[in-house]
Design a protein around this motif. Structure first.
Motif, PDB file in Angstrom:
ATOM      1  N   MET A  24       3.324   0.154 -12.327  1.00  0.00           N
ATOM      2  CA  MET A  24       3.560   1.550 -12.287  1.00  0.00           C
ATOM      3  C   MET A  24       4.127   2.089 -10.838  1.00  0.00           C
ATOM      4  O   MET A  24       3.497   1.456  -9.919  1.00  0.00           O
ATOM      5  CB  MET A  24       2.281   2.292 -12.627  1.00  0.00           C
ATOM      6  N   LEU A  25       5.020   2.906 -10.552  1.00  0.00           N
ATOM      7  CA  LEU A  25       5.625   3.243  -9.593  1.00  0.00           C
ATOM      8  C   LEU A  25       4.551   3.889  -8.572  1.00  0.00           C
ATOM      9  O   LEU A  25       3.892   4.734  -9.021  1.00  0.00           O
ATOM     10  CB  LEU A  25       6.833   4.228  -9.713  1.00  0.00           C
ATOM     11  N   ALA A  26       4.936   3.671  -7.420  1.00  0.00           N
ATOM     12  CA  ALA A  26       3.873   4.305  -6.573  1.00  0.00           C
ATOM     13  C   ALA A  26       4.343   5.786  -6.207  1.00  0.00           C
ATOM     14  O   ALA A  26       5.649   5.912  -6.330  1.00  0.00           O
ATOM     15  CB  ALA A  26       4.006   3.480  -5.037  1.00  0.00           C
ATOM     16  N   LYS A  53      -4.561   7.391  -2.303  1.00  0.00           N
ATOM     17  CA  LYS A  53      -5.206   6.356  -2.611  1.00  0.00           C
ATOM     18  C   LYS A  53      -6.920   6.588  -3.175  1.00  0.00           C
ATOM     19  O   LYS A  53      -7.139   6.091  -4.328  1.00  0.00           O
ATOM     20  CB  LYS A  53      -5.174   5.213  -1.946  1.00  0.00           C
ATOM     21  N   PRO A 109      -1.425   5.537  -7.450  1.00  0.00           N
ATOM     22  CA  PRO A 109      -0.786   4.273  -6.922  1.00  0.00           C
ATOM     23  C   PRO A 109      -0.042   4.653  -5.725  1.00  0.00           C
ATOM     24  O   PRO A 109       0.956   5.498  -5.710  1.00  0.00           O
ATOM     25  CB  PRO A 109       0.148   3.837  -8.090  1.00  0.00           C
ATOM     26  N   VAL A 110      -0.295   4.224  -4.612  1.00  0.00           N
ATOM     27  CA  VAL A 110       0.372   4.166  -3.332  1.00  0.00           C
ATOM     28  C   VAL A 110       0.763   3.094  -2.502  1.00  0.00           C
ATOM     29  O   VAL A 110      -0.259   2.155  -2.964  1.00  0.00           O
ATOM     30  CB  VAL A 110      -0.267   5.235  -2.374  1.00  0.00           C
ATOM     31  N   ARG A 111       1.676   2.819  -1.920  1.00  0.00           N
ATOM     32  CA  ARG A 111       1.809   1.709  -1.030  1.00  0.00           C
ATOM     33  C   ARG A 111       1.101   1.921   0.229  1.00  0.00           C
ATOM     34  O   ARG A 111       1.639   2.831   1.164  1.00  0.00           O
ATOM     35  CB  ARG A 111       3.455   1.525  -0.780  1.00  0.00           C
ATOM     36  N   CYS A 112       0.301   1.075   0.664  1.00  0.00           N
ATOM     37  CA  CYS A 112      -0.222   1.422   1.914  1.00  0.00           C
ATOM     38  C   CYS A 112       0.124  -0.007   2.890  1.00  0.00           C
ATOM     39  O   CYS A 112       0.142  -0.885   2.207  1.00  0.00           O
ATOM     40  CB  CYS A 112      -2.071   1.380   1.661  1.00  0.00           C
ATOM     41  N   VAL A 113       0.324   0.670   4.052  1.00  0.00           N
ATOM     42  CA  VAL A 113       0.729  -0.663   5.072  1.00  0.00           C
ATOM     43  C   VAL A 113      -0.264  -0.850   5.994  1.00  0.00           C
ATOM     44  O   VAL A 113      -1.267  -0.016   6.327  1.00  0.00           O
ATOM     45  CB  VAL A 113       1.908  -0.007   5.907  1.00  0.00           C
TER      46      VAL A 113
END
Lengths: 198, 253
Positions: B1-3, B244, B249-253
């Motif tokens: 699934m896309l963030a 989050k 859905p998220v991109r966490c760095v």
């Protein structure tokens, strides 16, 4: 020295920028001698499969890449990854480089749009040196409408877009990323760094 | 699934960030490259430069900014503001941007969307739209930074833009912009229901909860903010942690 194969397809400067940022020696070239002398090859690409294969053929690079890939690591990126396979079906059936058995077909994710564009999660399928140092919550940046269908054993990582989508392939010397490592933040840089360190 | 994407936008004039930025550790707070690097560190999924340079002579400066940023920041870059023709688009993409955002000129000449998409691909062409409510369930499109009402129906316009090949829509609500009272949910729903391409919500973000709110209530795939991040009221990282925690859905760095 990494040779980034320059055959006139898309924005390849970002790949070079990423290499420079990582302190990795890289040059953009379509010169057979430089390609032969390089330690590793990167095959980038944005655009359509048949047009890109035409350009590779016109530049006299198809046989050269096939031959060099037997001797040293090659990383295909996005369309460059798709061209690693046996055949593509973008607009027309077209032979690829045939370095990995498989076909590239239009995605048909149920209820989801194409292109598959944005950040999606890498799901590890099996061990691959390019994934060294990465955890299991890593996102990378995709922009594509076609996807590779190949043997599970060649799939290092996939992503979930309604269905399993091949994201990273690996067979012998040959690696391919459907996503853009050069646009995938820290995760992408780690993958490029691991490739450079092979 | 896309963030779900979180996108900071930097307003740039003559190569300098317009609004004051209070980032710790950045000496030149007016330097767009340094600001982009900081946003990248915070986990921005994309960075937008909005060029508000008025003079024709100053137009080339943004290209230097893009070139320099592309050497240091490895997430997608988008440039908007004052794009007139295919040559402008080409120059920006060649400098290292991944997308351009066309707005006023696309309203005046919709073929710019089609030509841009045909030559560079839809993924490069984001349509920026500034719109304002005129009646319940009705919005019209404004150009020139929200100054001129074109009397153009918002929903009709975004449908047309998608048909012409726009790859994405960045929808700015003139009513919500600057209020800090949250994104314009009704307007976003009207647009998200009319198109299948990704929609970026813009205008109105003022607090942490506005971000999960826009993703809960609309089909937006990204949220953009400028001053909220500029003034350091929130970091991109804080927004993503909140998303989050709420299960997005998220991109966490």
């Amino acid at each position: 020295m990494i040779a980034i194969i320059d055959y006139g397809a898309g924005n390849i400067f970002s790949v070079k920028n990423a290499c420079e940022y990582l302190g990795v020696d890289a040059l953009l070239t379509n010169d057979p001698v430089q390609i032969e002398n390089a330690d590793k090859l990167i095959l980038p690409g944005v655009g359509a499969f048949p047009a890109a294969m035409d350009k590779l053929e016109k530049a006299g690079l198809v046989e050269l890449i096939r031959r060099e890939a037997q001797k040293k690591p090659l990383l295909g990126i996005c369309l460059g990854m798709q061209m690693l396979f046996t055949k593509g079906y973008e607009f027309e059936e077209r032979e690829g480089l045939g370095l990995i058995e498989g076909e590239v077909r239009l995605m048909t994710p149920k209820g989801l749009d194409i292109p598959h564009m944005g950040w999606n999660r890498l799901i590890k399928n099996r061990e691959c040196p390019l994934l060294d140092g990465l955890g299991d919550d890593e996102y990378v940046y995709f922009v594509h409408s076609y996807a590779a269908q190949c043997a599970d054993e060649d799939v290092a990582a996939y992503t979930d877009y309604g269905t399993k989508v091949t994201a990273l392939v690996h067979r012998g010397n040959v690696y391919g990323a459907q996503f853009h490592p050069e646009k995938s933040g820290r995760t992408g840089l780690s993958i490029l760094k691991s490739f450079a360190a092979l | 699934m896309l963030a779900k994407r979180v996108i900071p936008c930097l307003d740039v004039r003559d190569g300098k960030v317009v609004k004051g930025v209070k980032f710790e550790g950045i000496r030149d707070v007016g330097d767009p490259v340094a600001c982009a690097e900081e946003y990248n560190r915070q986990g921005a999924d994309e960075i937008v430069f909005y060029d508000i340079t008025a003079s024709h002579e100053g137009r080339g400066v943004i290209l230097d900014v893009v070139r320099e940023t592309a050497r240091k920041v490895f997430v997608p870059l988008c440039v908007g503001g004052g794009i007139k023709d295919i040559d402008d688009i080409r120059a920006i993409l060649r400098a290292g941007a991944d997308k351009v955002s066309v707005n006023s000129q696309a309203v005046k000449n919709p073929q710019l969307i089609k030509e841009g998409a045909d030559i560079f691909g839809s993924q490069c062409i984001c349509l920026g739209v500034d719109a304002k409510k005129t009646a319940p369930g009705k919005w019209t499109v404004y150009i020139n930074g929200g100054r001129i009402d074109m009397g153009l129906d918002l929903v009709e316009w975004v449908k047309k833009a998608q048909a012409l090949g726009a790859g994405e829509i960045c929808l700015n609500s003139i009513d919500a912009d600057g209020t800090k009272e949250g994104f314009d949910i009704d307007m976003l729903n009207a647009v998200c229901n009319a198109v299948t391409i990704p929609v970026i919500a813009s205008g109105g973000a003022g607090k942490l909860s506005d971000f999960p709110d826009v993703f809960e209530k609309t089909g937006a795939s990204a949220a953009l903010a400028a001053s909220l991040f500029h003034f350091g009221e929130l970091t991109v990282g804080q927004v993503k942690d909140e998303l989050k925690a709420k299960g997005f859905p998220v991109r966490c760095v």
